[in-house]
Design an enzyme around this catalytic site. Structure first.
Site, PDB file in Angstrom:
ATOM      1  N   THR A  88       0.856  -1.187   0.000  1.00  0.00           N
ATOM      2  CA  THR A  88       0.000   0.000   0.000  1.00  0.00           C
ATOM      3  C   THR A  88       0.888   1.231   0.000  1.00  0.00           C
ATOM      4  OG1 THR A  88      -1.790  -1.137   1.161  1.00  0.00           O
ATOM      5  CG2 THR A  88      -1.747   1.269   1.309  1.00  0.00           C
ATOM      6  N   ILE A 124       4.670  -1.145   3.095  1.00  0.00           N
ATOM      7  CA  ILE A 124       4.410   0.260   2.790  1.00  0.00           C
ATOM      8  C   ILE A 124       5.260   0.664   1.592  1.00  0.00           C
ATOM      9  CG2 ILE A 124       4.555   2.627   3.634  1.00  0.00           C
ATOM     10  CD1 ILE A 124       2.365   0.993   4.987  1.00  0.00           C
ATOM     11  N   LYS A 125       4.593   1.057   0.530  1.00  0.00           N
ATOM     12  CA  LYS A 125       5.301   1.458  -0.689  1.00  0.00           C
ATOM     13  C   LYS A 125       5.714   2.925  -0.603  1.00  0.00           C
ATOM     14  CE  LYS A 125       4.230   0.107  -4.926  1.00  0.00           C
ATOM     15  NZ  LYS A 125       3.397  -0.156  -6.132  1.00  0.00           N
ATOM     16  N   ILE A 126       6.977   3.156  -0.915  1.00  0.00           N
ATOM     17  CA  ILE A 126       7.552   4.498  -0.844  1.00  0.00           C
ATOM     18  C   ILE A 126       8.437   4.700  -2.064  1.00  0.00           C
ATOM     19  CG2 ILE A 126       9.069   6.023   0.492  1.00  0.00           C
ATOM     20  CD1 ILE A 126       8.377   4.276   2.971  1.00  0.00           C
TER      21      ILE A 126
END
EC number: 2.2.1.2
Length: 316
Positions: A88, A124-126
């Site tokens: 996400t 967690i997509k960054i």
């Protein structure tokens, strides 16, 4: 055996979609989403109620919180179908703000936990900017696992490995797009396919570096334009694939041989590489393709996040 099942012998297959109703037929282990995929999904009639329900249920909350609640809702639906993890994404407009990225990531994780989901099922997509990588370093130290995306260069991958991030998503198709556009009429599709594809070569170099030096970060090839690129990376830790290409793999019985292998990577003669901030920025700046594609990707995800906000405000 079809190509999809053959690929699963060597590689964890991940579905790259917000359209969770398509997931079951391909039986992926994990799934990835991004603002563009969520925007695409909520504009379909079958998903519009999710957006409306989110806006109604949390009426009066700040728009950024509503956005996070919507993407977590999609993530929860996906996690009810797949056995593994969902990625996400943090708002791309925070790509150059380490503290804000950390805060947003922590809120997303808290929203998942409030739904009873374990933190280990969420990545967690960054965006793999310097600031994003440092945010990921902090999050990993706090037990929040990350997926560094919009990764186009070896320097980005090295810095992610140094930060001990859980997973990276080196892009294949967008690298291919850049080189194809640069070549123009001189591009030879057949000659630049498979092992000669510049996007494939980028992922192979990163994979070999990680495995050779015992870096634990998972490599998940992403952004594919054709099944040839996927098959050329068989053996990569994970590959995240759009439903259209998953369907093509499932419909083909052509052979799939393992290409990437950790033991083979350990035998490759490689020199250790490390980057501090200045070295990272210089290396990224020296790579025109990576610089342009990273900037373009952040702009596109930011624009789609803004469009998603507009849809939510209109539904309020």
């Amino acid at each position: 055996m079809n190509q999809l099942d053959a690929l699963k012998q060597y590689t964890t297959v991940v579905a790259d979609t917000g359209d969770f109703k398509q997931l079951a037929q391909f039986q992926p282990q994990d799934a990835t989403t991004n603002p563009s995929l969520i925007l695409k999904a909520v504009q379909k009639p079958e998903y519009a109620p999710l957006l409306k329900d989110c806006v109604t249920r949390w009426h009066g909350r700040a728009i950024d919180e509503l956005m996070d609640r919507l993407i977590v809702r999609f993530g929860c639906e996906i996690l009810s179908i797949i056995p593994g993890r969902v990625s996400t994404e943090v708002d791309a407009r925070l790509s150059f703000d380490t503290a804000a990225t950390v805060a947003r990531a922590e809120r997303i994780v808290e929203l998942y936990q409030a739904e009873g989901l374990h933190i280990d099922r969420v990545l967690i997509k960054i965006a793999a900017t310097w600031e994003g990588i440092q945010a990921a370093r902090q999050l990993e130290q706090r037990g929040i696992h990350t997926n560094l995306t919009l990764l186009f260069s070896f320097a980005q991958a090295v810095a992610c490995g140094q930060a001990k991030v859980q997973l990276i998503s080196p892009f294949v198709g967008r690298i291919y797009d850049w080189y194809k556009k640069q070549a123009g009429a001189n591009w030879d599709e057949a000659a630049m396919a498979g092992a000669n594809d510049p996007g494939v070569q980028s992922v192979r170099a990163i994979y070999n570096h990680y495995k050779h030096f015992g870096i634990g970060t998972e490599v998940m090839g992403a952004s594919f334009r054709n099944t040839g690129q996927i098959v050329a990376l068989a053996g990569c830790d994970l590959l995240t694939i759009a439903p259209e290409l998953l369907a093509q793999l499932a419909a083909s019985n052509a052979p799939v041989a393992r290409v990437l292998d950790p033991e083979a990577a350990r035998r490759v003669a490689l020199q250790p590489v490390q980057y501090d901030e200045a070295g990272f920025r210089y290396a990224l700046n020296a790579d025109a393709m990576a610089t342009e594609k990273l900037a373009e990707g952040i702009r596109a995800f930011a624009a789609d996040a803004a469009k998603l906000e507009q849809l939510m405000q209109a539904a309020a």
